[in-house]
Design a protein around this motif. Structure first.
Motif, PDB file in Angstrom:
ATOM      1  N   ARG A 115      26.587  -7.494 -47.148  1.00 32.84           N
ATOM      2  CA  ARG A 115      26.270  -6.167 -46.620  1.00 32.84           C
ATOM      3  C   ARG A 115      25.747  -5.263 -47.732  1.00 32.84           C
ATOM      4  N   LEU A 116      24.849  -4.357 -47.356  1.00 26.50           N
ATOM      5  CA  LEU A 116      24.346  -3.375 -48.300  1.00 26.50           C
ATOM      6  C   LEU A 116      25.448  -2.361 -48.597  1.00 26.50           C
ATOM      7  N   SER A 117      25.417  -1.795 -49.787  1.00 27.25           N
ATOM      8  CA  SER A 117      26.404  -0.790 -50.147  1.00 27.25           C
ATOM      9  C   SER A 117      26.282   0.412 -49.208  1.00 27.25           C
ATOM     10  N   ASN A 118      27.442   0.930 -48.796  1.00 30.57           N
ATOM     11  CA  ASN A 118      27.485   2.107 -47.913  1.00 30.57           C
ATOM     12  C   ASN A 118      26.712   1.891 -46.623  1.00 30.57           C
ATOM     13  N   SER A 119      26.733   0.656 -46.123  1.00 34.71           N
ATOM     14  CA  SER A 119      26.025   0.346 -44.880  1.00 34.71           C
ATOM     15  C   SER A 119      26.668  -0.870 -44.233  1.00 34.71           C
ATOM     16  N   THR A 120      26.478  -0.993 -42.919  1.00 36.57           N
ATOM     17  CA  THR A 120      26.968  -2.175 -42.201  1.00 36.57           C
ATOM     18  C   THR A 120      25.886  -3.235 -42.058  1.00 36.57           C
ATOM     19  N   SER A 121      24.672  -2.930 -42.515  1.00 41.85           N
ATOM     20  CA  SER A 121      23.558  -3.875 -42.399  1.00 41.85           C
ATOM     21  C   SER A 121      23.668  -4.960 -43.454  1.00 41.85           C
ATOM     22  N   LYS A 122      23.243  -6.163 -43.082  1.00 44.05           N
ATOM     23  CA  LYS A 122      23.234  -7.287 -44.008  1.00 44.05           C
ATOM     24  C   LYS A 122      21.848  -7.442 -44.640  1.00 44.05           C
ATOM     25  N   VAL A 123      21.810  -8.170 -45.747  1.00 44.32           N
ATOM     26  CA  VAL A 123      20.553  -8.389 -46.460  1.00 44.32           C
ATOM     27  C   VAL A 123      19.514  -9.034 -45.549  1.00 44.32           C
TER      28      VAL A 123
END
Length: 417
Positions: free
Chosen positions: A151-159
């Motif tokens: 996951r990206l920092s400060n986010s729920t999205s994955k690379v």
């Protein structure tokens, strides 16, 4: 006799004088070219003189971070410390953009180590607005694959959901970094030298079940993030005898003979031991979900990784958080786990094998406890850990945690045809 023109004598140097000037000019040019080549070998020196040398120096310290560097490096000893702490030029970009993940960071080290290469000038250049880095497509793709589920920092999205492909990942990850690093992909013959030869440590290996002829096969699987090529002969092996017995303190590598366990290690007899919970273990096919009071399955809910433990997460009253592992035992086997439970008396954790309770509900433990189930019959079994909450109320941490999970005599059936 005719007098010679004094002007010509002044304007035309003697032959020896011209020769001296020619030699002096040649030496100046050669010296300038030498200094130019010398200073450009480690271009990052001008950017961070305390971290990088002006030219490659002989590597005098034990180098474990970048084992394929060779005998010379552009890095100072302080920069090798930065590599370990992941505060180097590349590591700090990953730490600021991505959540912690050991698999991703292990792959990232192949880019970090470019700065310490004696060929630093092939990969990096320094200019007034920042730095430029040239990346090999194979290296970029390997890092992208290893970090895909991070996951990206400060986010729920994955690379894998945030970047179009490996090239987009490498370019955008560095382009908005501080300092600014312009990344580009280049297919250079030097790329092949960035991968160290593979060793046995870069592969997982496992045996199949023994057949009627008392023979079995050995299969090898390269670990994700392993930065190597060639070397270890990891071809699958067939018709291996089943009646090889190793003594105490020994283990049997697939296709080989008994070996002594390395200091600080021990053999667990064809199983696995998980105590790093930064990412989901590759050789234990764990699945997690939640159950409602009506026994409906809720995905994207359940047990969560927390670095040193995996815990049951946060659920509503009346629900259950489930962790399950389908395992194939090639012989009579064993499962052991170190756990902790902190809840009210009517809540707690239950451990089941094939839906039969092996450890009845535990609501409280004093610190961590160890549970071991032996003599699990040969064959396929499903292990489940339930954390149950009653209709109302909570107490303590309101969760169950597992710190260590190990099993013996198990083969990863999900990787076999």
């Amino acid at each position: 006799p005719t007098r010679k023109n004094p002007a010509r004598l002044v304007g035309k140097p003697h032959t020896s004088t011209m020769l001296k000037r020619h030699i002096t000019l040649t030496l100046l040019i050669a010296t300038s070219l030498f200094l130019l080549c010398f200073s450009s070998s480690c271009p990052l020196h001008s950017f961070r003189p305390n971290d990088f040398t002006t030219a490659p120096q002989e590597l005098t310290q034990n180098n474990t971070q970048c084992p394929y560097l060779g005998s010379h490096t552009c890095c100072s000893s302080s920069y090798f410390s930065r590599l370990s702490a992941r505060t180097d030029l590349v590591g700090q970009v990953f730490k600021s953009k991505l959540s912690p993940n050991s698999q991703c960071w292990a792959a990232m080290s192949s880019i970090s180590c470019l700065a310490c290469s004696s060929d630093q000038d092939k990969w990096f250049s320094s200019h007034r607005t920042g730095l430029s880095i040239r990346l090999c497509p194979t290296v970029c793709s390997r890092v992208f694959d290893a970090c895909a589920d991070v996951r990206l920092s400060n986010s729920t999205s994955k690379v894998k959901d945030s970047y179009l492909d490996a090239e987009d990942f490498c370019y955008r990850l560095f382009s908005d970094s501080d300092p600014f690093i312009a990344a580009s992909l280049v297919d250079d013959p030097l790329c092949s030298s960035l991968e160290k030869p593979c060793t046995e440590e870069d592969y997982y290996s496992t045996y199949t079940e023994c057949g009627m002829d008392n023979k079995r096969q050995a299969f090898f699987f390269k670990k994700e993030g392993a930065n190597c090529s060639g070397g270890f002969p990891a071809a699958d092996q067939h018709d291996l005898p089943c009646d090889v017995a190793c003594g105490p303190g020994e283990y049997l590598p697939p296709g080989g003979s008994c070996r002594e366990c390395r200091p600080g290690t021990f053999s667990i007899g064809g199983g696995d031991r998980v105590e790093d919970w930064l990412h989901w273990p590759q050789r234990v096919p764990l699945r997690t979900y939640c159950l409602t009071p009506d026994n409906e399955v809720v995905e994207n809910c359940g047990w969560q990784l927390n670095g040193t433990v995996i815990h049951s997460g946060t659920i509503d009253d009346g629900m259950e958080s489930v962790l399950e592992a389908p395992l194939l035992f090639v012989t009579s086997g064993e499962v052991t786990f170190v756990y902790k439970v902190s809840s009210e008396p009517n809540d707690g954790m239950v451990f089941l094998v094939d839906n039969i309770p092996a450890l009845r509900m535990i609501s409280q433990t004093v610190g961590y406890s160890t549970f071991s189930l032996q003599n699990i019959q040969r064959g396929f079994h499903t292990l489940k850990w339930y954390y149950h909450k009653d209709a109302f109320g909570s107490q303590g941490d309101d969760r169950a945690s597992i710190k260590v999970l190990s099993h013996l005599s198990v083969v990863d059936h999900t990787r076999l045809d």
